[in-house]
Design an enzyme around this catalytic site. Structure first.
Site, short mmCIF file in Angstrom:
data_model
loop_
_atom_site.label_atom_id
_atom_site.label_comp_id
_atom_site.label_asym_id
_atom_site.label_seq_id
_atom_site.Cartn_x
_atom_site.Cartn_y
_atom_site.Cartn_z
N ARG A 145 0.88 -1.18 0.00
CA ARG A 145 0.00 0.00 0.00
C ARG A 145 0.90 1.21 0.00
O ARG A 145 1.70 1.40 0.93
CB ARG A 145 -0.92 0.00 1.22
N HIS B 218 -7.23 0.65 -6.62
CA HIS B 218 -7.45 -0.18 -5.43
C HIS B 218 -8.17 -1.48 -5.87
O HIS B 218 -9.33 -1.71 -5.56
CB HIS B 218 -8.32 0.61 -4.43
N ARG C 104 -13.91 -8.53 1.83
CA ARG C 104 -12.47 -8.31 1.61
C ARG C 104 -11.71 -9.57 2.03
O ARG C 104 -10.74 -9.96 1.40
CB ARG C 104 -11.99 -7.10 2.44
N ASP D 292 -17.11 7.43 -2.33
CA ASP D 292 -15.90 7.28 -1.49
C ASP D 292 -15.59 8.66 -0.92
O ASP D 292 -16.19 9.68 -1.34
CB ASP D 292 -14.75 6.77 -2.39
N1 NVA Z 1 -9.85 6.71 -1.79
C1 NVA Z 1 -9.54 6.30 -0.44
C2 NVA Z 1 -9.80 4.83 -0.27
C3 NVA Z 1 -9.54 4.31 1.12
C4 NVA Z 1 -9.74 2.84 1.24
C5 NVA Z 1 -8.08 6.62 -0.15
O1 NVA Z 1 -7.23 6.39 -1.00
O2 NVA Z 1 -7.80 7.12 0.94
N1 CP Z 2 -11.48 -0.06 2.09
C1 CP Z 2 -10.22 -0.17 2.56
O1 CP Z 2 -9.28 -0.44 1.80
O2 CP Z 2 -10.09 0.01 3.88
P1 CP Z 2 -8.74 0.16 4.72
O3 CP Z 2 -8.11 1.48 4.34
O4 CP Z 2 -9.19 0.11 6.14
O5 CP Z 2 -7.82 -0.99 4.36
#
Ligand code: NVA
Ligand code: CP
Length: 298
Positions: A101, A128, A284, A216
């Site tokens: 990540r 994602h 998930r 989102d």
């Molecule tokens: N668009 C959000 C998704 C979090 C799971 C981010 O990147 O913070």
């Molecule tokens: N939706 C998602 O990826 O959540 P987290 O940021 O908690 O992993």
């Protein structure tokens, strides 16, 4: 054949993606059917916060009989400037799969280029894909095939929105995206997939009669400084009851979470009867388990 990575949905064939989602549905019903990954280790390198993605990967590896090793950039030599290429080569010799990540998507691509074990995108600024496996599973569990259905994305043209564009191609549905001007997804992606995706500015037009409404956060991780400015730009893009009423009467609501109630979604919608956000979160685990089985036990 080179090492198989999962940096975007389009790294896998449509048939393999569907098979992973179907396998996730099966593993949810019959977890004892998992092929298992004993003695296998998944490395997790997280440069951003996470609840769902991290827990799903760690629990999945435990349930599959393997191990997950959580590494933050700050605690490893990556944080002290060891090159990504070197880290990829070293970790590849010890672990069986690596989920990352991070911020720049290009960093993931560079890591994958030097990794001899599968690399999974656990979220980058651009995509994602793991979340989309869970979203597709959730839709199919509640409403059957998503092929030929229509989906509205409301809000930021961010990593989730761009992953929905890829999903529209891979799973063959119509995607309508409503974004405020200046917050659209990549023009190149839209142009490339224009047969499946329509960009518009009106949320009401986008949701008209759709089967699924998705949103989102307005400010993603890394955009905290823009929060106030974004709150103003996105004020007309909240998913609330009056917007949901314009969708098909059986339309589902999804959000990858975490949600900011009162911003991109009103509180009553998160808990409404057609909201499937908790199933989406649970899935998930099942979908990442199916993904690990697919990538690691090849
Ligand atoms: N668009 C959000 C998704 C979090 C799971 C981010 O990147 O913070
Ligand atoms: N939706 C998602 O990826 O959540 P987290 O940021 O908690 O992993």
């Amino acid at each position: 054949m080179g090492t198989k990575h999962f940096l975007t949905l389009l790294d896998l064939s449509n048939a393999d993606l569907l098979a992973i989602v179907q396998r996730a549905m099966q593993l949810k019903r019959q977890p004892e059917q998992a092929r298992g990954l004993p003695q296998k280790t998944l490395g997790l390198i997280f440069e951003k916060s996470s609840t769902r993605t991290r827990v799903a990967f760690e629990v999945a590896m435990t349930q599959l009989g393997g191990t997950a090793l959580f590494l933050t950039a700050a605690d490893s030599q990556l944080g002290r400037g060891e090159p990504i290429e070197d880290t990829a080569r070293v970790l590849s010799r010890m672990v069986d799969c690596i989920a990352i990540r991070t911020f720049e998507h290009a960093k993931l691509e560079r890591f994958a280029e030097y990794s001899t074990v599968p690399v999974i995108n656990a979220l980058s600024d651009d995509f994602h894909p793991c979340q989309l496996l869970a979203d597709m599973q959730t839709f199919m569990e509640h409403r059957g095939a998503i092929t030929g259905k229509s989906v509205a994305w409301i809000g930021d043209g961010n990593n989730m929105c761009q992953s929905y564009i890829n999903a529209a191609v891979a799973f063959d549905f119509e995607l309508r995206i409503a974004c405020p001007p200046g917050y659209e997804p990549s023009a190149e992606l839209i142009e490339k997939h224009g047969d499946r995706v329509t960009l518009m500015s009106s949320p009401a037009t986008a949701v008209a009669n759709v089967d699924l409404v998705v949103t989102d956060v307005w400010a993603s991780m890394g955009q905290e400084a823009e929060q106030a400015k974004r709150r103003a730009s996105f004020a007309d893009y909240q998913v609330n009851s009056s917007l949901m009423e314009l969708a098909n009467s059986r339309a589902l609501f999804m959000h990858c979470l975490p949600a900011h109630r009162g911003e991109e979604v009103s509180a009553e919608i998160v808990d409404a009867k057609d909201s499937v956000v908790w199933d989406e979160a649970e899935n998930r685990l099942h979908s990442q388990k199916a993904l690990l089985e697919y990538l690691v036990s090849r």
